[in-house]
Motif scaffolding. Structure first.
Motif, PDB file in Angstrom:
ATOM      1  N   PRO B 241       1.903  -2.076  -2.577  1.00 24.71           N
ATOM      2  CA  PRO B 241       2.525  -3.266  -3.167  1.00 24.71           C
ATOM      3  C   PRO B 241       3.901  -2.987  -3.768  1.00 24.71           C
ATOM      4  O   PRO B 241       4.678  -3.909  -3.968  1.00 24.71           O
ATOM      5  N   THR B 242       4.203  -1.738  -4.095  1.00 18.51           N
ATOM      6  CA  THR B 242       5.536  -1.426  -4.623  1.00 18.51           C
ATOM      7  C   THR B 242       6.052  -0.141  -3.993  1.00 18.51           C
ATOM      8  O   THR B 242       5.268   0.717  -3.571  1.00 18.51           O
ATOM      9  N   SER B 243       7.372  -0.011  -3.962  1.00 17.67           N
ATOM     10  CA  SER B 243       7.944   1.207  -3.391  1.00 17.67           C
ATOM     11  C   SER B 243       7.726   2.397  -4.324  1.00 17.67           C
ATOM     12  O   SER B 243       7.655   3.538  -3.881  1.00 17.67           O
ATOM     13  N   GLU B 244       7.585   2.121  -5.637  1.00 18.68           N
ATOM     14  CA  GLU B 244       7.291   3.218  -6.570  1.00 18.68           C
ATOM     15  C   GLU B 244       5.991   3.907  -6.179  1.00 18.68           C
ATOM     16  O   GLU B 244       5.900   5.132  -6.175  1.00 18.68           O
ATOM     17  N   MET B 266       9.242   2.534   5.215  1.00 17.32           N
ATOM     18  CA  MET B 266      10.045   1.343   5.519  1.00 17.32           C
ATOM     19  C   MET B 266       9.849   0.353   4.390  1.00 17.32           C
ATOM     20  O   MET B 266       8.759   0.265   3.822  1.00 17.32           O
ATOM     21  N   ASP B 267      10.895  -0.415   4.067  1.00 19.60           N
ATOM     22  CA  ASP B 267      10.714  -1.440   3.047  1.00 19.60           C
ATOM     23  C   ASP B 267      10.414  -2.788   3.712  1.00 19.60           C
ATOM     24  O   ASP B 267      10.427  -2.902   4.941  1.00 19.60           O
ATOM     25  N   ARG B 268      10.158  -3.783   2.886  1.00 20.92           N
ATOM     26  CA  ARG B 268       9.678  -5.059   3.415  1.00 20.92           C
ATOM     27  C   ARG B 268      10.593  -5.644   4.508  1.00 20.92           C
ATOM     28  O   ARG B 268      10.097  -6.007   5.585  1.00 20.92           O
ATOM     29  N   TYR B 282       1.938  -3.705  11.908  1.00 21.69           N
ATOM     30  CA  TYR B 282       2.228  -3.383  10.509  1.00 21.69           C
ATOM     31  C   TYR B 282       1.764  -4.529   9.608  1.00 21.69           C
ATOM     32  O   TYR B 282       1.886  -5.702   9.981  1.00 21.69           O
ATOM     33  N   PRO B 283       1.277  -4.202   8.417  1.00 20.02           N
ATOM     34  CA  PRO B 283       0.944  -5.265   7.466  1.00 20.02           C
ATOM     35  C   PRO B 283       2.221  -5.910   6.949  1.00 20.02           C
ATOM     36  O   PRO B 283       3.194  -5.210   6.684  1.00 20.02           O
ATOM     37  N   ARG B 284       2.200  -7.250   6.818  1.00 24.43           N
ATOM     38  CA  ARG B 284       3.418  -7.946   6.387  1.00 24.43           C
ATOM     39  C   ARG B 284       3.465  -8.178   4.887  1.00 24.43           C
ATOM     40  O   ARG B 284       4.488  -8.550   4.344  1.00 24.43           O
ATOM     41  N   ASP B 285       2.310  -7.978   4.250  1.00 22.09           N
ATOM     42  CA  ASP B 285       2.238  -8.363   2.840  1.00 22.09           C
ATOM     43  C   ASP B 285       2.414  -7.164   1.908  1.00 22.09           C
ATOM     44  O   ASP B 285       1.886  -7.134   0.823  1.00 22.09           O
ATOM     45  N   VAL B 286       3.110  -6.153   2.341  1.00 24.88           N
ATOM     46  CA  VAL B 286       3.333  -4.990   1.473  1.00 24.88           C
ATOM     47  C   VAL B 286       4.834  -4.807   1.259  1.00 24.88           C
ATOM     48  O   VAL B 286       5.643  -5.266   2.060  1.00 24.88           O
ATOM     49  N   CYS B 320      -4.714   1.024   4.762  1.00 25.83           N
ATOM     50  CA  CYS B 320      -4.696   2.418   5.190  1.00 25.83           C
ATOM     51  C   CYS B 320      -5.382   2.484   6.554  1.00 25.83           C
ATOM     52  O   CYS B 320      -6.571   2.202   6.665  1.00 25.83           O
ATOM     53  N   ARG B 321      -4.602   2.782   7.595  1.00 22.23           N
ATOM     54  CA  ARG B 321      -5.189   2.779   8.946  1.00 22.23           C
ATOM     55  C   ARG B 321      -4.822   4.054   9.669  1.00 22.23           C
ATOM     56  O   ARG B 321      -3.641   4.399   9.781  1.00 22.23           O
ATOM     57  N   VAL B 322      -5.822   4.739  10.183  1.00 23.20           N
ATOM     58  CA  VAL B 322      -5.585   5.983  10.915  1.00 23.20           C
ATOM     59  C   VAL B 322      -5.582   5.677  12.412  1.00 23.20           C
ATOM     60  O   VAL B 322      -6.428   4.908  12.883  1.00 23.20           O
ATOM     61  N   SER B 323      -4.657   6.251  13.127  1.00 25.97           N
ATOM     62  CA  SER B 323      -4.595   5.998  14.568  1.00 25.97           C
ATOM     63  C   SER B 323      -5.847   6.562  15.238  1.00 25.97           C
ATOM     64  O   SER B 323      -6.277   7.670  14.944  1.00 25.97           O
TER      65      SER B 323
END
Ligand SMILES: Cc1cc2nc3c(=O)[nH]c(=O)nc-3n(C[C@H](O)[C@H](O)[C@H](O)COP(=O)(O)OP(=O)(O)OC[C@H]3O[C@@H](n4cnc5c(N)ncnc54)[C@H](O)[C@@H]3O)c2cc1C
Lengths: 423, 498
Positions: B241-244, B266-268, B282-286, B320-323
């Motif tokens: 949820p945050t880059s920190e 990568m950022d939003r 990729y998830p869009r809500d992060v 969290c998704r592992v290939s």
């Protein structure tokens, strides 16, 4: 610290030099004092021998100057951020002190600096950070993780122009301007006096195992090491100790039989998997033994520090770098003409040679290297007179030598820093 | 074009015909290109905001020709700009009006592969990926992997000391080159290193040549280290949820002693642009997404994946998704690798920056960038080699709008100043070139730059190789050579004499 440099250091004042002593020692304790001493030396045209603790005074050509500049009082770690994998220290900080500090945080110097103490009949642990970089000293892990020069991120130094300059920074990825930090590596204090060095530190491996293949000839060992290095097993050390040399490491536990050592480091499950893979691949090559944990560490420390030739003599010892598969061929060829003792690190690409007769045989060795595709030989131990009479460093072709000379005169036009050390 | 280049020499411009004939005598046939329309293909490199037609283009195909061209230019005081594939993002291969553009693209052969010594000897025009292609049938590869690897040349990689996603674990070009052959501006052919380690017993000239941006010599052969491919590789996508929090996760992975094969953030805005373009999943809500790739033996990868997932979760990961397959791993990367063109779709133009910062400063720098984005009224998307602190902010602008290019450049300069202010550097892998040339004083003092230029003087005293790049001011070597401490005069009378 040697007795000589210890007593001289005790006398040394900073920055004011004692003015009557025949061999004067200046040991500045600040960058500004360091710069002033170089400036005074330039203005008086009086050359300086440059040393850290003096631990490597047996390396290179002897330098005959009336005055010595020591960085032994420029000490202390100035920045250490374990999470950022970075450490900065003054150039005279003992490597042993740095290694002890980072060890507390489970980290290490990935390039395993060689300690020439044993070879030169001195104690271990005298070397300084600046000295290690100036001589670009790297141990067995060089084959996987690079040399000292690959781990330097930044430097501050005083050139022979008595000017302070810095290069690089504290981050790993940096291509801003020329990489003068690498330029200082292997320059033996002839371009500038380092005052501060920033290096990369890395986590220690969780476990290590060394596979020992017993009884191989030098040629067979070269083949086995090439196979191991060319496999996906991520080998972090490949050395071969021929007959009779094996006994001289690890306190004699290995006996006389030749030992070819392959080191695996990393997380437990990973080392186990790679061990299984390599053992299966090599089981028909030779009888396999294993050194685990501390035994493995002790073995590699002795290989790194040239302990097999730490015989208390000054019989000439050469450090030869050439293509790994050519190492044993060089030794075979030399044996026809000279009595030598030899062992191999870096998959065979680093050959340590001890000349049993006391002659350096520089031409013979260098002709052999040239025939085998090139490389270089450095005389790392010999009496002062032999070092003065021999090209300690590999002579370069004329155009390259001229370029190196131009670089030297750009950085040290008055020839103040370590005159003659590099030949 | 907002960067001042050295004033072209009228004498050289006036002699153009004579120069072209002389070069044709050295490089016969189609190796000399002097027609304006044919030279257009060479007027810019990857930094397309800058354009300049060269005096003439030369494409030699032997080392002897390179040597004779350089010796001729040296004798006649003609500047030379070396060029590989022309993908430089810093304008390193930008031609000069009065300069010969020396293009190495005909040097495209792999000369020798030596698996036992894990090395390959190649000509400088071979592409980065071309090396891997030549050795992959035996399971080997060349590790440094710039995103431009299908196009860029190994000679250019040496000149720029290029990096790539896998440099965190396997090092930059400098750490993977064993030797080179190069030709000096005087036409002298030099060899450094070979299949052995620690190129020379003497000065590390190879270290100086690597990353010298074509200013010290023309590279005509390269010996590289090749490695056996890791047994396996898997990637994990972790969203925060945050880059920190993403930054904390990166720090903790490294602190635990794990060095991933690659670790990208990568950022939003970058996530959305990439997802819209290639549907990487990729998830869009992060706010921040990490791609962590672990490579090595299967047992190691499984072990470390579990650790990395755990670290992600303790740092507040929301996805969290592992290939689970090679295809999925490729898909995870597809988004990251397409980030530049993806951003290109949402903006008429973009400008790619390349500062490096200490990892821990990431939140501060991202916050600073956000404020700058508002100040300059331009959007920015971030892709980031998170493991080694190398940022690639992409500034979105429209060159057709009055003043936007200028604002984008000012914005970029401010980002780089911020990088330096927090202990970082101006460029992590793209080079200084013309782009960051005038910012060099942000990072270096006058004496620092003078010592760099003294290296230049040792190699090229007449400043004929790639002038106008890297250094903001050109000092004549004679002037640099002067000693400020005068011999025979005691500069510090209060210091005790020797
Ligand atoms: C889409 C894209 C993605 C990129 N991604 C990355 C990345 O991930 N990492 C990265 O590090 N870079 C990246 N780059 C930048 C660029 O690809 C690299 O800097 C590359 O090494 C340049 O190689 P080149 O052959 O194109 O060199 P050029 O652009 O032709 O030249 C670059 C510089 O090298 C000099 N030069 C070229 N050949 C020689 C030679 N033989 N001898 C002496 N000097 C020479 C030139 O004078 C110039 O200064 C990217 C570029 C693009 C366009």
């Amino acid at each position: 610290m040697t007795e000589r440099s210890a007593s001289r250091l005790a006398e040394a004042q900073s920055p004011a030099p004692p003015s009557t002593d025949a061999s004067r020692l200046y040991a500045p304790d600040s960058l500004e004092a360091l710069r002033e001493i170089v400036a005074a030396a330039v203005s008086l045209e009086e050359p300086l021998a440059i040393e850290g603790s003096g631990s490597k005074s047996g390396l290179g050509r002897p330098v005959n100057t009336a005055a010595t500049l020591s960085t032994a009082k420029l000490t202390g770690v100035t920045l250490y951020e374990p999470d950022e994998l970075v450490l900065s220290a003054r150039a005279g900080t003992p490597i042993a002190e740095i290694e002890a500090l980072i060890d507390e945080n489970g980290q290490r110097l990935e390039f395993e600096p060689i300690d020439y103490g044993p070879l030169h009949a001195r104690e271990r642990g005298l070397g300084t950070l600046g000295g290690v970089l100036a001589c670009n000293l790297s141990g067995p892990r060089r084959v996987k993780q690079g040399a000292a020069r690959d781990h330097v991120l930044g430097i501050t130094a005083v050139s022979g122009r008595a000017e302070v300059f810095k290069s690089g920074g504290r981050v790993v990825k940096n291509v801003t301007g020329y990489d003068l930090s690498k330029g200082m590596a292997g320059s033996y204090g002839t371009l500038a006096v380092l005052s501060d060095v920033t290096i990369k530190v890395l986590p220690k491996s969780e476990t290590e195992t060394t596979l020992l293949l017993r009884g191989l000839t030098d040629e067979e060992a070269a083949g086995a090491m090439a196979a191991a290095m060319g496999s996906p097993a991520e080998v972090s050390g490949a050395a071969h100790l021929p007959m009779l040399v094996a006994r001289r490491v690890a306190e004699g536990h290995l006996g006389d039989e030749p030992a070819t050592a392959i080191r695996l480091e990393g997380f437990g499950p990973s080392v186990a998997a790679r061990d299984a893979y390599l053992s299966a691949a090599l089981q028909n090559v030779a009888r396999l033994e294993r050194l685990e944990g501390e035994a493995s560490q002790a073995f590699w420390r002795d290989v790194k520090d040239v302990v097999p030739f730490a015989d208390g003599t000054d019989k000439p010892v050469w450090r030869v770098s050439l293509a790994p598969t050519a190492g044993h061929q060089l030794v075979m060829g030399l044996r026809r003409h000279a009595a030598i003792d030899a062992f191999y690190d870096w998959q065979g690409g680093l050959v340590w040679l001890r000349m049993e007769s006391g002659d350096a045989e520089a031409d013979l060795i260098r002709a052999g290297i040239a025939q085998l595709g090139g490389g270089h030989a450095t005389l790392v131990r010999a009496s002062e007179s032999l070092r003065a009479a021999t090209d300690v460093f590999q002579p370069q072709p004329a155009p390259l030598a001229a370029l190196a000379k131009r670089l030297k005169s750009e950085f040290d036009p008055a020839g103040i820093l370590n005159p003659g050390r590099m030949g | 074009m907002s960067v001042a280049m050295p004033k072209p020499s009228e004498a050289v411009l006036d002699r153009r015909d004579e120069i072209v004939s002389a070069l044709q005598a050295i490089v016969p046939g189609e190796g000399v290109v002097d027609a304006t329309d044919e030279m257009r293909a060479f007027e810019t490199d990857g930094l397309t905001a800058y354009r300049q037609l060269p005096l003439v283009v030369v494409l030699p195909d032997t080392v002897d020709q390179v040597s004779r061209v350089l010796a001729y230019c040296h004798r006649n005081d003609i500047p030379v700009v070396p060029r590989g594939a022309g993908t430089s993002l810093s304008g390193g291969a930008l031609p000069l009006q009065d300069g010969v553009l020396l293009v190495l693209s005909k040097f495209n052969r792999v000369l020798e592969i030596d698996y036992d010594n894990r090395s390959a000897v190649v000509q400088p025009g071979v592409t980065n990926l071309g090396i891997t292609k030549a050795v992959e049938h035996r399971g080997f590869y060349y590790a440094p992997d710039p995103s431009s690897q299908i196009a860029c040349s190994i000679g250019g990689n040496v000149a720029e000391n290029s990096g790539g996603v896998h440099c965190l674990k396997y090092g930059l070009t400098a750490n993977n080159v064993l030797g080179i052959e190069f030709v000096t501006i005087e036409g002298e052919v030099m060899r450094l290193g070979g299949k052995h380690l620690d190129a020379e017993g003497g000065y590390d000239l190879l270290g100086l040549m690597t990353g010298s941006e074509g200013l010290l010599g023309v590279v005509t052969e390269v010996t590289v280290r090749i490695l056996q491919k890791p047994e396996t590789a898997r990637a994990v996508l972790i969203g925060f949820p945050t880059s920190e929090q993403a930054g904390e996760c990166v720090a903790e992975i490294i602190a635990k002693g794990i060095i991933p094969g690659g670790m990208e953030m990568m950022d939003r805005p970058a996530i959305h642009a990439a997802e819209d373009f290639v549907q990487a999943g990729y998830p869009r809500d992060v706010e921040a997404l990490l791609i962590v790739e672990l490579d090595g033996p299967q047992a190691e990868v499984d072990h470390l994946l579990a650790e990395v997932e755990a670290i992600g979760n303790t740092n507040g990961a929301v996805t969290c998704r592992v290939s689970q397959s090679e295809d999925e791993r490729a898909a995870f990367w597809a988004g990251r690798k397409a980030a530049f063109p993806a951003v290109g779709r949402i903006s008429p133009d973009y400008y790619c920056m390349d500062g490096t910062i200490p990892r821990k400063e990431l939140p501060k720098v991202l916050a600073g960038m956000k404020a700058l984005s508002e100040k300059y009224d331009l959007r920015v998307a971030n892709v980031f080699h998170a493991g080694d602190g190398n940022l690639h902010p992409l500034i979105l602008y429209d060159a057709n709008k009055e003043g936007e290019l200028h604002r984008a450049e000012e914005f970029g300069n401010d980002i780089l100043r911020l990088c330096v202010a927090v202990g970082g550097v101006l460029t992590g892998e793209h080079g200084v070139g013309v782009e960051k040339r005038d910012l060099m004083p942000e990072m270096f003092g006058e004496d620092d730059l003078k010592h760099q230029q003294r290296v230049k003087c040792a190699f090229d005293a007449k400043h004929l190789l790639n002038p106008g790049k890297v250094f903001p001011t050109l000092h004549r070597c004679a002037e640099l050579g002067r000693m400020h401490v005068h011999k025979g005069q005691v500069a510090f009378p209060d210091l005790p004499r020797f």
